[in-house]
Design an enzyme around this catalytic site. Sequence first.
Site, PDB file in Angstrom:
ATOM      1  N   ALA A 156      -3.979  -7.808  -3.525  1.00  0.00           N
ATOM      2  CA  ALA A 156      -3.539  -6.450  -3.822  1.00  0.00           C
ATOM      3  C   ALA A 156      -4.734  -5.526  -4.015  1.00  0.00           C
ATOM      4  CB  ALA A 156      -2.691  -6.448  -5.090  1.00  0.00           C
ATOM      5  N   GLY A 157      -4.528  -4.265  -3.692  1.00  0.00           N
ATOM      6  CA  GLY A 157      -5.526  -3.242  -3.977  1.00  0.00           C
ATOM      7  C   GLY A 157      -4.763  -2.000  -4.378  1.00  0.00           C
ATOM      8  N   HIS A 158      -4.820  -1.654  -5.648  1.00  0.00           N
ATOM      9  CA  HIS A 158      -4.071  -0.508  -6.150  1.00  0.00           C
ATOM     10  C   HIS A 158      -5.039   0.595  -6.553  1.00  0.00           C
ATOM     11  CE1 HIS A 158      -0.621  -3.509  -7.255  1.00  0.00           C
ATOM     12  NE2 HIS A 158      -0.880  -3.458  -5.965  1.00  0.00           N
ATOM     13  N   THR A 159      -4.901   1.736  -5.891  1.00  0.00           N
ATOM     14  CA  THR A 159      -5.842   2.834  -6.106  1.00  0.00           C
ATOM     15  C   THR A 159      -5.252   3.887  -7.031  1.00  0.00           C
ATOM     16  OG1 THR A 159      -6.361   2.494  -3.788  1.00  0.00           O
ATOM     17  CG2 THR A 159      -7.383   4.409  -4.853  1.00  0.00           C
TER      18      THR A 159
ATOM     19  N   THR B  54      -8.517  -3.444  -0.164  1.00  0.00           N
ATOM     20  CA  THR B  54      -9.097  -4.754  -0.437  1.00  0.00           C
ATOM     21  C   THR B  54     -10.086  -5.182   0.635  1.00  0.00           C
ATOM     22  OG1 THR B  54      -7.108  -5.367  -1.633  1.00  0.00           O
ATOM     23  CG2 THR B  54      -8.494  -7.174  -0.909  1.00  0.00           C
TER      24      THR B  54
ATOM     25  N   GLN C 196       1.969  -6.024  -3.211  1.00  0.00           N
ATOM     26  CA  GLN C 196       2.435  -6.144  -1.825  1.00  0.00           C
ATOM     27  C   GLN C 196       3.736  -5.353  -1.630  1.00  0.00           C
ATOM     28  OE1 GLN C 196       1.389  -9.536  -3.334  1.00  0.00           O
ATOM     29  NE2 GLN C 196      -0.505  -8.547  -2.790  1.00  0.00           N
TER      30      GLN C 196
ATOM     31  N   LYS D  47       1.945   2.125  -5.116  1.00  0.00           N
ATOM     32  CA  LYS D  47       2.509   1.568  -6.366  1.00  0.00           C
ATOM     33  C   LYS D  47       1.590   1.820  -7.554  1.00  0.00           C
ATOM     34  CE  LYS D  47       2.445  -2.447  -4.360  1.00  0.00           C
ATOM     35  NZ  LYS D  47       2.094  -2.067  -2.985  1.00  0.00           N
ATOM     36  N   GLY D  48       0.278   1.671  -7.311  1.00  0.00           N
ATOM     37  CA  GLY D  48      -0.689   1.833  -8.395  1.00  0.00           C
ATOM     38  C   GLY D  48      -0.562   3.197  -9.051  1.00  0.00           C
TER      39      GLY D  48
ATOM     40  N   THR E  72      -5.780 -11.749   3.690  1.00  0.00           N
ATOM     41  CA  THR E  72      -6.936 -11.104   3.071  1.00  0.00           C
ATOM     42  C   THR E  72      -8.060 -12.114   2.840  1.00  0.00           C
ATOM     43  OG1 THR E  72      -6.010 -11.506   0.886  1.00  0.00           O
ATOM     44  CG2 THR E  72      -5.491  -9.385   1.912  1.00  0.00           C
TER      45      THR E  72
ATOM     46  N   ASP F 105       0.803  -1.229   0.000  1.00  0.00           N
ATOM     47  CA  ASP F 105       0.000   0.000   0.000  1.00  0.00           C
ATOM     48  C   ASP F 105       0.832   1.272   0.000  1.00  0.00           C
ATOM     49  OD1 ASP F 105      -2.267  -1.640   0.149  1.00  0.00           O
ATOM     50  OD2 ASP F 105      -2.146  -1.705   2.333  1.00  0.00           O
ATOM     51  N   GLU F 106       1.979   1.209  -0.636  1.00  0.00           N
ATOM     52  CA  GLU F 106       2.873   2.365  -0.662  1.00  0.00           C
ATOM     53  C   GLU F 106       2.432   3.413  -1.684  1.00  0.00           C
ATOM     54  OE1 GLU F 106       3.822  -0.757  -1.185  1.00  0.00           O
ATOM     55  OE2 GLU F 106       5.369  -1.356   0.260  1.00  0.00           O
TER      56      GLU F 106
HETATM   57  P1  GDP Z   1      -0.706   0.332  -3.571  1.00  0.00           P
HETATM   58  O1  GDP Z   1      -1.322  -0.926  -3.086  1.00  0.00           O
HETATM   59  O2  GDP Z   1       0.775   0.374  -3.326  1.00  0.00           O
HETATM   60  O3  GDP Z   1      -1.036   0.658  -4.998  1.00  0.00           O
HETATM   61  O4  GDP Z   1      -1.329   1.494  -2.672  1.00  0.00           O
HETATM   62  P2  GDP Z   1      -2.877   1.673  -2.265  1.00  0.00           P
HETATM   63  O5  GDP Z   1      -3.604   2.156  -3.453  1.00  0.00           O
HETATM   64  O6  GDP Z   1      -3.396   0.463  -1.572  1.00  0.00           O
HETATM   65  O7  GDP Z   1      -2.762   2.768  -1.133  1.00  0.00           O
HETATM   66  C1  GDP Z   1      -2.209   4.019  -1.373  1.00  0.00           C
HETATM   67  C2  GDP Z   1      -3.285   5.098  -1.088  1.00  0.00           C
HETATM   68  O8  GDP Z   1      -2.660   6.359  -0.979  1.00  0.00           O
HETATM   69  C3  GDP Z   1      -4.292   5.244  -2.196  1.00  0.00           C
HETATM   70  O9  GDP Z   1      -5.529   5.556  -1.627  1.00  0.00           O
HETATM   71  C4  GDP Z   1      -3.766   6.411  -3.025  1.00  0.00           C
HETATM   72  O10 GDP Z   1      -4.796   7.132  -3.698  1.00  0.00           O
HETATM   73  C5  GDP Z   1      -3.158   7.259  -1.958  1.00  0.00           C
HETATM   74  N1  GDP Z   1      -1.977   8.043  -2.381  1.00  0.00           N
HETATM   75  C6  GDP Z   1      -0.983   7.708  -3.232  1.00  0.00           C
HETATM   76  N2  GDP Z   1      -0.033   8.654  -3.271  1.00  0.00           N
HETATM   77  C7  GDP Z   1      -0.435   9.618  -2.413  1.00  0.00           C
HETATM   78  C8  GDP Z   1       0.153  10.857  -1.972  1.00  0.00           C
HETATM   79  O11 GDP Z   1       1.227  11.266  -2.380  1.00  0.00           O
HETATM   80  N3  GDP Z   1      -0.567  11.572  -1.045  1.00  0.00           N
HETATM   81  C9  GDP Z   1      -1.757  11.152  -0.545  1.00  0.00           C
HETATM   82  N4  GDP Z   1      -2.384  11.906   0.358  1.00  0.00           N
HETATM   83  N5  GDP Z   1      -2.325  10.000  -0.931  1.00  0.00           N
HETATM   84  C10 GDP Z   1      -1.661   9.248  -1.843  1.00  0.00           C
HETATM   85  P1  IMO Z   2      -0.895  -4.164  -2.203  1.00  0.00           P
HETATM   86  O1  IMO Z   2      -0.494  -4.709  -3.543  1.00  0.00           O
HETATM   87  C1  IMO Z   2      -0.883  -4.596   2.143  1.00  0.00           C
HETATM   88  C2  IMO Z   2      -0.972  -8.688   3.729  1.00  0.00           C
HETATM   89  C3  IMO Z   2      -2.228  -9.155   4.468  1.00  0.00           C
HETATM   90  C4  IMO Z   2      -1.584 -10.124   5.448  1.00  0.00           C
HETATM   91  C5  IMO Z   2      -0.480 -10.765   4.634  1.00  0.00           C
HETATM   92  C6  IMO Z   2      -0.852 -12.114   4.022  1.00  0.00           C
HETATM   93  O2  IMO Z   2      -2.192  -3.422  -2.217  1.00  0.00           O
HETATM   94  O3  IMO Z   2       0.224  -3.406  -1.579  1.00  0.00           O
HETATM   95  P2  IMO Z   2      -2.400 -12.820   1.995  1.00  0.00           P
HETATM   96  O4  IMO Z   2      -3.863 -12.618   1.747  1.00  0.00           O
HETATM   97  O5  IMO Z   2      -1.518 -12.229   0.956  1.00  0.00           O
HETATM   98  O6  IMO Z   2      -2.073 -14.268   2.258  1.00  0.00           O
HETATM   99  O7  IMO Z   2      -2.095 -12.046   3.375  1.00  0.00           O
HETATM  100  O8  IMO Z   2      -0.177  -9.859   3.596  1.00  0.00           O
HETATM  101  N1  IMO Z   2      -1.207  -8.167   2.369  1.00  0.00           N
HETATM  102  C7  IMO Z   2      -1.133  -6.869   2.031  1.00  0.00           C
HETATM  103  N2  IMO Z   2      -0.926  -5.772   2.790  1.00  0.00           N
HETATM  104  N3  IMO Z   2      -1.017  -4.465   0.804  1.00  0.00           N
HETATM  105  C8  IMO Z   2      -1.193  -5.549   0.021  1.00  0.00           C
HETATM  106  O9  IMO Z   2      -1.208  -5.480  -1.328  1.00  0.00           O
HETATM  107  C9  IMO Z   2      -1.313  -6.819   0.636  1.00  0.00           C
HETATM  108  N4  IMO Z   2      -1.507  -8.072   0.170  1.00  0.00           N
HETATM  109  C10 IMO Z   2      -1.430  -8.881   1.237  1.00  0.00           C
HETATM  110  O10 IMO Z   2      -2.855  -8.081   5.107  1.00  0.00           O
HETATM  111  O11 IMO Z   2      -0.972  -9.420   6.509  1.00  0.00           O
HETATM  112 MG    MG Z   3      -2.841  -1.574  -1.795  1.00  0.00          MG
END
Ligand code: GDP
Ligand code: IMO
Ligand code: MG
Length: 435
Positions: free
Chosen positions: A39-42, A299, A223, A16-17, A128, A13-14
């Site tokens: 994964a959940g990429h926003t 997710t 991840q 990446k999306g 998840t 959730d850094e």
């Molecule tokens: P991913 O799984 O690595 O793609 O990340 P996620 O989508 O799960 O979580 C990142 C969240 O931070 C999303 O809701 C993005 O819209 C948001 N986001 C990404 N970059 C920034 C940023 O620079 N600032 C803020 N406030 N939000 C961001």
């Molecule tokens: P993105 O791509 C954050 C975590 C789960 C759990 C562990 C194992 O959005 O960054 P799993 O269902 O994979 O067997 O769960 O990994 N986890 C994540 N945490 N972002 C993700 O994906 C994750 N995918 C799995 O919460 O701790």
């Molecule tokens: Mg995510």
Amino acid sequence: MPGLVVVGAQWGDEGKGKVVDLLAEQADLVVRFQGGNNAGHTIVRDGEVYKFHLVPSGILYPGKLCAIGNGVVVDPKVLTSEIDDLRRRRIDISGLRISANSHLIMPYHRLLDQAGEAKLGKLQIGTTRRGIGPCYSDKAARLGIRMQDLLDEKILRKKIYAAMEPKRLTLRPFAKDPELDLHTMTEEYRILGHRLEPYIADTAPIAWRILDEGGLVVFEGAQGTMLDIDHGTYPFVTSSNPVAGSACVGAGVGPRSIDEVWGVAKAYATRVGAGPFPTELDDELGEAIRGVGGEFGTTTGRARRTGWLDLVALRYATRVNGLTGLVVTKLDVLTGIDPLHVAVRYLGPEGATFEEFPYHQSILHKARGDLIELPGWHENISGCRSIDELPRNAQSYLEYISDFLGIPILMVGVGPGRDEMIWTRAAERVRAAAA
Ligand code: GDP
Ligand code: IMO
Ligand code: MG
């Protein structure tokens, strides 16, 4: 500039999306190489929010080649509903390709994931519950069912039977679940296969062709490094390898095809699920960061644990991935927090200190970050589009990270929107080379 890998450098959730979406504009192909719909990429575009679990984050560019690589585990139900959703929103997904060798998440994988967690009780990983672990287990046990198997009903039925047989005992509590009936399951997956058939392809040669022609392939990780099954905080990890080396395996290219490895890290740290988190803030400040950063899982909707930036773990991620640079996201979330803290070593019991990320689980579980103080800033930074425009203390914060890791900062996120990003000269160079 042929191959660029984007990986999570923390616990997922850094952002990446968003980074992949931005790079995809110049890319000839975006390929996901591991993970599944855990994964959940926003992506936020023109105020509209898109959440992808399986479809690569380049899909919003009409016709862009976007492949789901062989290393991904695919729940065909989730993928078809993601496709339906994109179609409803009138997104052209003609560039979507799904590796015929990707593995399928079956109903029994989802049930086994849930049952496994229930059995672990207090020791649960906090997965998840999407069936990721059991699916990768079957892949390793050579009992997996692959995308290509969907296209032949006879083979499909035989393989489902063979995969279920050794699980008979563990699946007994679900014996009456209609989803597990061999006939029903075969039929359901045959129909899903029919729907996915136009997209099923041999995806590795697509990447080879583009790489041969000097095009840009972006390898999209899911991840994060600390969730890697080999290099993360085992057993509190996912069941695949989110690190950069896995891009080759999961997409079918050799290491010589990779030119750049970009790590993505938030300006602080979060973690969903159980496991060690040495810089965790279990207090009001942690709660405030969760609120401002919107730290709730894409997710599962679970509240993400929050903490200070962990430079020990980040330097480890720099090594494990061979990062060529770092994208720092969500710097805006730290605005108004003064002073800031970052961990520069770990403290263990009885005065022990650890400069490097400890491999031993018992040490890691007790480790706490040794924090240093850095000055914060109070100005709204969401309008900044260059490093120079950032408040001096924000610049110093980034410089400290870059010096500690020994790699350049490439981009800085100052808000969720796609334009709310600072591109440094180093990142611009890559963009220009690809254009
Ligand atoms: P991913 O799984 O690595 O793609 O990340 P996620 O989508 O799960 O979580 C990142 C969240 O931070 C999303 O809701 C993005 O819209 C948001 N986001 C990404 N970059 C920034 C940023 O620079 N600032 C803020 N406030 N939000 C961001
Ligand atoms: P993105 O791509 C954050 C975590 C789960 C759990 C562990 C194992 O959005 O960054 P799993 O269902 O994979 O067997 O769960 O990994 N986890 C994540 N945490 N972002 C993700 O994906 C994750 N995918 C799995 O919460 O701790
Ligand atoms: Mg995510």
